[in-house]
Design a protein around this motif. Structure first.
Motif, PDB file in Angstrom:
ATOM      1  N   THR A  50       0.832  -1.194   0.000  1.00 37.49           N
ATOM      2  CA  THR A  50       0.000   0.000   0.000  1.00 37.49           C
ATOM      3  C   THR A  50       0.871   1.249   0.000  1.00 37.49           C
ATOM      4  O   THR A  50       1.815   1.345   0.756  1.00 37.49           O
ATOM      5  N   THR A  51       0.537   2.137  -0.870  1.00 35.34           N
ATOM      6  CA  THR A  51       1.298   3.380  -0.929  1.00 35.34           C
ATOM      7  C   THR A  51       0.337   4.513  -0.636  1.00 35.34           C
ATOM      8  O   THR A  51      -0.202   5.136  -1.533  1.00 35.34           O
ATOM      9  N   LYS A  52       0.152   4.758   0.617  1.00 34.64           N
ATOM     10  CA  LYS A  52      -0.945   5.615   1.061  1.00 34.64           C
ATOM     11  C   LYS A  52      -0.796   7.081   0.663  1.00 34.64           C
ATOM     12  O   LYS A  52      -1.793   7.763   0.499  1.00 34.64           O
ATOM     13  N   ASP A  53       0.420   7.527   0.524  1.00 33.51           N
ATOM     14  CA  ASP A  53       0.603   8.974   0.356  1.00 33.51           C
ATOM     15  C   ASP A  53       0.410   9.415  -1.092  1.00 33.51           C
ATOM     16  O   ASP A  53       0.245  10.585  -1.363  1.00 33.51           O
ATOM     17  N   HIS A  54       0.455   8.457  -2.030  1.00 34.89           N
ATOM     18  CA  HIS A  54       0.257   8.829  -3.434  1.00 34.89           C
ATOM     19  C   HIS A  54      -1.115   9.434  -3.660  1.00 34.89           C
ATOM     20  O   HIS A  54      -2.084   9.030  -3.044  1.00 34.89           O
ATOM     21  N   THR A  55      -1.181  10.370  -4.609  1.00 35.60           N
ATOM     22  CA  THR A  55      -2.507  10.822  -5.015  1.00 35.60           C
ATOM     23  C   THR A  55      -3.183   9.667  -5.739  1.00 35.60           C
ATOM     24  O   THR A  55      -2.526   8.912  -6.453  1.00 35.60           O
ATOM     25  N   PRO A  56      -4.478   9.540  -5.569  1.00 33.95           N
ATOM     26  CA  PRO A  56      -5.153   8.388  -6.156  1.00 33.95           C
ATOM     27  C   PRO A  56      -5.173   8.453  -7.683  1.00 33.95           C
ATOM     28  O   PRO A  56      -5.247   9.539  -8.262  1.00 33.95           O
ATOM     29  N   VAL A  57      -5.099   7.274  -8.309  1.00 33.26           N
ATOM     30  CA  VAL A  57      -5.278   7.196  -9.756  1.00 33.26           C
ATOM     31  C   VAL A  57      -6.749   7.449 -10.076  1.00 33.26           C
ATOM     32  O   VAL A  57      -7.092   8.224 -10.951  1.00 33.26           O
ATOM     33  N   LEU A  58      -7.602   6.767  -9.329  1.00 31.85           N
ATOM     34  CA  LEU A  58      -9.045   6.942  -9.523  1.00 31.85           C
ATOM     35  C   LEU A  58      -9.659   7.444  -8.233  1.00 31.85           C
ATOM     36  O   LEU A  58      -9.408   6.895  -7.156  1.00 31.85           O
ATOM     37  N   LYS A  59     -10.443   8.485  -8.361  1.00 30.84           N
ATOM     38  CA  LYS A  59     -11.116   9.023  -7.192  1.00 30.84           C
ATOM     39  C   LYS A  59     -12.590   9.168  -7.529  1.00 30.84           C
ATOM     40  O   LYS A  59     -12.956   9.910  -8.445  1.00 30.84           O
TER      41      LYS A  59
ATOM     42  N   ASP B 133     -25.761   4.610  -4.988  1.00 31.75           N
ATOM     43  CA  ASP B 133     -26.326   5.766  -4.302  1.00 31.75           C
ATOM     44  C   ASP B 133     -25.305   6.401  -3.363  1.00 31.75           C
ATOM     45  O   ASP B 133     -25.255   6.097  -2.185  1.00 31.75           O
ATOM     46  N   GLY B 134     -24.475   7.243  -3.915  1.00 36.81           N
ATOM     47  CA  GLY B 134     -23.523   7.976  -3.085  1.00 36.81           C
ATOM     48  C   GLY B 134     -22.303   7.157  -2.715  1.00 36.81           C
ATOM     49  O   GLY B 134     -21.975   7.000  -1.541  1.00 36.81           O
TER      50      GLY B 134
ATOM     51  N   GLY C  44     -25.218  11.860 -10.582  1.00 32.48           N
ATOM     52  CA  GLY C  44     -24.480  12.770  -9.719  1.00 32.48           C
ATOM     53  C   GLY C  44     -23.131  12.212  -9.341  1.00 32.48           C
ATOM     54  O   GLY C  44     -22.846  11.028  -9.526  1.00 32.48           O
ATOM     55  N   GLY C  45     -22.286  13.084  -8.816  1.00 32.11           N
ATOM     56  CA  GLY C  45     -20.993  12.666  -8.327  1.00 32.11           C
ATOM     57  C   GLY C  45     -19.861  13.112  -9.209  1.00 32.11           C
ATOM     58  O   GLY C  45     -20.051  13.846 -10.183  1.00 32.11           O
ATOM     59  N   LYS C  46     -18.689  12.627  -8.845  1.00 40.80           N
ATOM     60  CA  LYS C  46     -17.483  13.073  -9.527  1.00 40.80           C
ATOM     61  C   LYS C  46     -16.568  11.867  -9.701  1.00 40.80           C
ATOM     62  O   LYS C  46     -16.418  11.061  -8.783  1.00 40.80           O
ATOM     63  N   ILE C  47     -15.995  11.709 -10.888  1.00 42.56           N
ATOM     64  CA  ILE C  47     -15.038  10.627 -11.129  1.00 42.56           C
ATOM     65  C   ILE C  47     -13.771  11.258 -11.690  1.00 42.56           C
ATOM     66  O   ILE C  47     -13.821  11.896 -12.746  1.00 42.56           O
ATOM     67  N   GLU C  48     -12.682  11.104 -10.988  1.00 46.41           N
ATOM     68  CA  GLU C  48     -11.429  11.700 -11.444  1.00 46.41           C
ATOM     69  C   GLU C  48     -10.393  10.628 -11.741  1.00 46.41           C
ATOM     70  O   GLU C  48     -10.175   9.727 -10.937  1.00 46.41           O
ATOM     71  N   LEU C  49      -9.754  10.735 -12.896  1.00 49.56           N
ATOM     72  CA  LEU C  49      -8.651   9.854 -13.238  1.00 49.56           C
ATOM     73  C   LEU C  49      -7.374  10.687 -13.254  1.00 49.56           C
ATOM     74  O   LEU C  49      -7.219  11.560 -14.106  1.00 49.56           O
ATOM     75  N   ASN C  50      -6.522  10.434 -12.303  1.00 54.31           N
ATOM     76  CA  ASN C  50      -5.312  11.249 -12.133  1.00 54.31           C
ATOM     77  C   ASN C  50      -5.599  12.739 -12.270  1.00 54.31           C
ATOM     78  O   ASN C  50      -4.920  13.464 -12.997  1.00 54.31           O
ATOM     79  N   GLY C  51      -6.652  13.163 -11.604  1.00 55.38           N
ATOM     80  CA  GLY C  51      -6.982  14.578 -11.579  1.00 55.38           C
ATOM     81  C   GLY C  51      -7.889  15.053 -12.710  1.00 55.38           C
ATOM     82  O   GLY C  51      -8.406  16.154 -12.658  1.00 55.38           O
ATOM     83  N   ASP C  52      -8.092  14.217 -13.746  1.00 53.45           N
ATOM     84  CA  ASP C  52      -8.987  14.593 -14.847  1.00 53.45           C
ATOM     85  C   ASP C  52     -10.429  14.305 -14.471  1.00 53.45           C
ATOM     86  O   ASP C  52     -10.762  13.178 -14.117  1.00 53.45           O
TER      87      ASP C  52
END
Ligand SMILES: Nc1ncnc2c1ncn2[C@@H]1O[C@H](COP(=O)(O)OP(=O)(O)OP(=O)(O)O)[C@@H](O)[C@H]1O
Ligand code: SF4
Ligand SMILES: [Mg+2]
Lengths: 306, 350
Positions: B2-11, B30-31, B71-79
């Motif tokens: 686990t590399t906890k400090d990395h920014t997530p690839v998928l958020k 649902d959320g 609704g919601g947000k899906i980010e791939l490496n910040g995109d």
């Protein structure tokens, strides 16, 4: 595959026997004395005997059938009782005309049908979809001869764009081909639409999207290729029906094809000609179905083995 | 691992996907919130119908009508993926994020050779020509362990076994070295021995590329073997999230505990549970409070209010940093209510 073709060919044997038997029995089943019907009421006893002799009606039935088959194997369909011309000579040139007519009808049916079917499936339940399918129902329920007459009235008589009748010039192709192709186009459009809708829900279509394939190619490459498989069958069957359904179109447009020939022959009670035409049409039908079957198998092989 | 400090690839944040059926809106997801980091595997587990597939299909934007991401947000490496147009997002699919599916039998197009189907991906995204693409196909097929790749490339899907087809799917998915691989029950349809091989393959490829992996499964055995982080889904929500060790050692949510009780048999499906009585509530009778309440042995008054997904309050020893859980038991309110149920008793359930 070879085994499949051979098996299908063997299955044709009983079908062909059936077809020839029915054609053979046409003369036998004429109510009353066939010779009398053909020769007319005024015929003398000698004339009648002559007709019977020519047709071999004095032999036992199974001998007649045997002779009939033997002749058929040599492409001998007997002679016209009116003109004495060999039936084969009458049928062959007209058969080509009918074949051409059916071909152009099929071109209309396939191109229009596929186009409209894909258009409708692409926007399921849209106005476009309902419009296309409503047009298909109308196209399907319109009687052939009526459509032919309407087309002729509008485009030939009123507008004068196209000739009213005949066959041979390229301008003469349009109206009969549209008349013949409309019902087929409607059937193919409906078939294509439902096949496309079914295929669009398949896992491999989702895979194509997941790969980043553009929506256009998802539809026209990945989905259409699979949807065409059932459509090909319908197209093949259409061709068979076209051949036999040409009668009306040929009458409307005064085209000298098999249809006209058989109608005239019936009117003149020239039964050998009727018989010959029926055999040629039926055998063509059987042959076309065989080709469609093999084609379907080739297209479908990959799926069926799953 | 686990590399906890990395920014997530998928958020994924507050993802909501609904189906608008004749019977009304079905909130399939649902959320939902989760993250997957580089070189990390997130396992998503839950009963059938809990929304696992819809979650992953939402990330790929493969939801078909009458479904819709509402609704919601899906980010791939910040995109921000949900802001992309259809055409823009098509450039991401199969390129920066890929997916493999449960049914290798039906997921490949029957009328094209597998070589053609793998080549398609690199032709689209890497703009490769025919020959170059062919070389790449052979290299990929070799990489995923397909013997005689030259001749296999000319095979049609029906000529390959299920395991081989899944390898082809993996080759196709990984041809453009995606940042994220989503695998929705990639081994469910396969024999047990093949299952292990496929999981092994995914793991090996992850180690060499460092991609993030999201693996969806019924099978806690698969989770134990592959996942670093685990999200447990129930009725369209994440009810517990933790790293795999913590989750297996000390499941917090009563639902997770129920799942764990079925573990003695390694290969048991969540669906075959007898431990948790009852079934997932249907959309029509979805309780407004905790969705697990009808089946929960600890349900109490407060559970009529919907709990949120949060780190457990420190009333459990050593569990202050144990991910997040959606259950009133692990909140200060539970004690404040003077609830008769003691946390120790809850723990005994596991
Ligand atoms: N086409 C649809 N129309 C209506 N509701 C749907 C549709 N597809 C999915 N759903 C709803 O979404 C819910 C979640 O489905 P999903 O496929 O994500 O479950 P899952 O967790 O992947 O289950 P499984 O383990 O069986 O694959 C289902 O219970 C169903 O109510
Ligand atoms: S919130 Fe209440 S009903 Fe829901 S899981 Fe926790 S204790 Fe059970
Ligand atoms: Mg699923």
């Amino acid at each position: 595959m070879h085994i499949f073709i051979i098996r299908r060919l063997l299955q044709l044997i009983p079908v062909i026997i059936g077809v020839t038997l029915v054609a053979f029995l046409i003369i036998q089943l004429i109510p009353g004395d066939a010779a009398q019907v053909m020769a007319g009421e005024a015929a003398s006893e000698e004339q009648l005997e002559q007709v019977r002799e020519n047709l071999g009606l004095n032999e036992p039935l199974y001998v007649q059938y045997g002779l009939f088959l033997a002749d058929l194997a040599q492409f001998d369909l007997g002679e016209s009782v009116r003109t004495g011309q060999p039936v084969m000579e009458l049928v062959a040139p007209r058969f080509w005309i009918t074949l051409e007519l059916a071909f152009w009808g099929l071109v209309v049916a396939v191109s229009v049908g596929l186009f409209l079917g894909i258009l409708a499936a692409n926007k399921q339940n849209s106005f476009r979809d309902f419009g296309t399918m409503a047009a298909a129902v109308i196209g399907l329920s319109m009687p052939n001869f009526w459509l032919g007459l309407m087309l002729m009235y509008v485009f030939a008589n009123q507008l004068g764009w196209l000739p009213t009748s005949g066959w041979g010039d390229w301008q003469q192709i349009f109206l009969p081909a549209i008349t013949m192709g409309t019902a087929g186009a409607a059937i193919i459009a409906r078939m294509t639409r439902s096949a496309m809708l079914e295929v669009i829900g398949e896992d491999y279509v989702r895979t194509a999207r997941a790969k980043g394939v553009k929506e256009r190619f998802v539809i026209y490459k990945h989905a259409l290729r699979n949807a065409l498989i059932p459509v090909v069958t319908v197209i093949g069957l259409q061709f068979g029906y076209f051949l036999s359904g040409a009668v009306l179109t040929e009458s409307v447009f005064s085209i000298n094809g098999l249809g006209r020939l058989v109608v005239d022959a019936i009117a003149q009670r020239d039964f050998p000609v009727v018989q010959g035409t029926v055999i040629v049409l039926a055998l063509t039908f059987v042959f076309v179905n065989f080709v469609v079957d093999v084609l379907y198998r080739v297209l479908n092989k990959r799926i069926e083995l799953n | 691992m686990t590399t906890k400090d990395h920014t997530p690839v998928l958020k994924v944040e507050n993802l909501q996907t609904s189906f608008f059926t004749y019977d009304g809106e079905v909130k399939a997801v649902d959320g939902v919130d989760f993250e997957v980091r580089e070189n990390e595997t997130l396992g998503i587990v839950g009963e059938s119908g809990s929304g696992k597939s819809i979650t992953s299909l939402s990330v790929m934007q493969l939801i078909q009508s009458p479904g819709e991401i509402i609704g919601g947000k899906i980010e791939l490496n910040g995109d921000d993926l949900l802001q992309k147009s259809k055409a823009q997002f098509a450039k991401y699919r199969g390129n920066r994020l890929s997916m493999i599916f449960q049914e290798p039998m039906t997921s490949l197009n029957p009328v094209f050779t597998v070589g053609h189907q793998v080549a398609e991906t690199v032709k689209i995204h890497k703009k490769m020509g025919k020959r170059e693409a062919h070389q790449e196909v052979i290299r990929m097929l070799k990489l995923v362990g397909i013997p005689a790749p030259e001749s296999r490339a000319k095979s049609y899907p029906h000529e390959l076994s299920g395991g081989m087809r899944q390898r082809v799917m993996i080759a196709m998915a990984l041809a453009c070295e995606p940042e994220l691989l989503i695998a929705d029950e990639p081994t469910t349809a396969l024999d047990v021995t093949i299952q292990a091989q496929i999981l092994e393959l995914i793991k090996r490829l992850q180690e060499s590329t460092g991609m993030a992996v999201m693996i969806i499964t019924h099978d806690l055995g698969v989770i134990a073997e592959t996942a670093d982080q685990v999200a447990v889904m129930y009725a369209g929500e994440v009810v517990e999230q933790a790293d795999v060790k913590t989750l297996f050692n000390r499941p917090l949510h009563p639902y997770t505990q129920g799942l764990m009780n079925s573990i003695p048999r390694h290969d048991v499906d969540v669906d075959e549970l007898e431990v948790i009585r009852g079934t997932v509530p249907s959309p029509a009778e979805m309780p407004s409070g905790c969705r697990f309440a009808q089946r929960c042995p600890y349900a109490s008054e407060i559970c009529n209010t919907h709990p949120s997904l949060a780190a457990p309050s420190n009333n459990i020893d050593g569990h202050t940093d144990a991910g997040a859980v959606r259950c009133w038991i692990y909140t200060d309110e539970w004690d404040a209510e003077g609830n008769p149920m003691k946390n120790e008793e809850v723990q005994q359930g596991s």
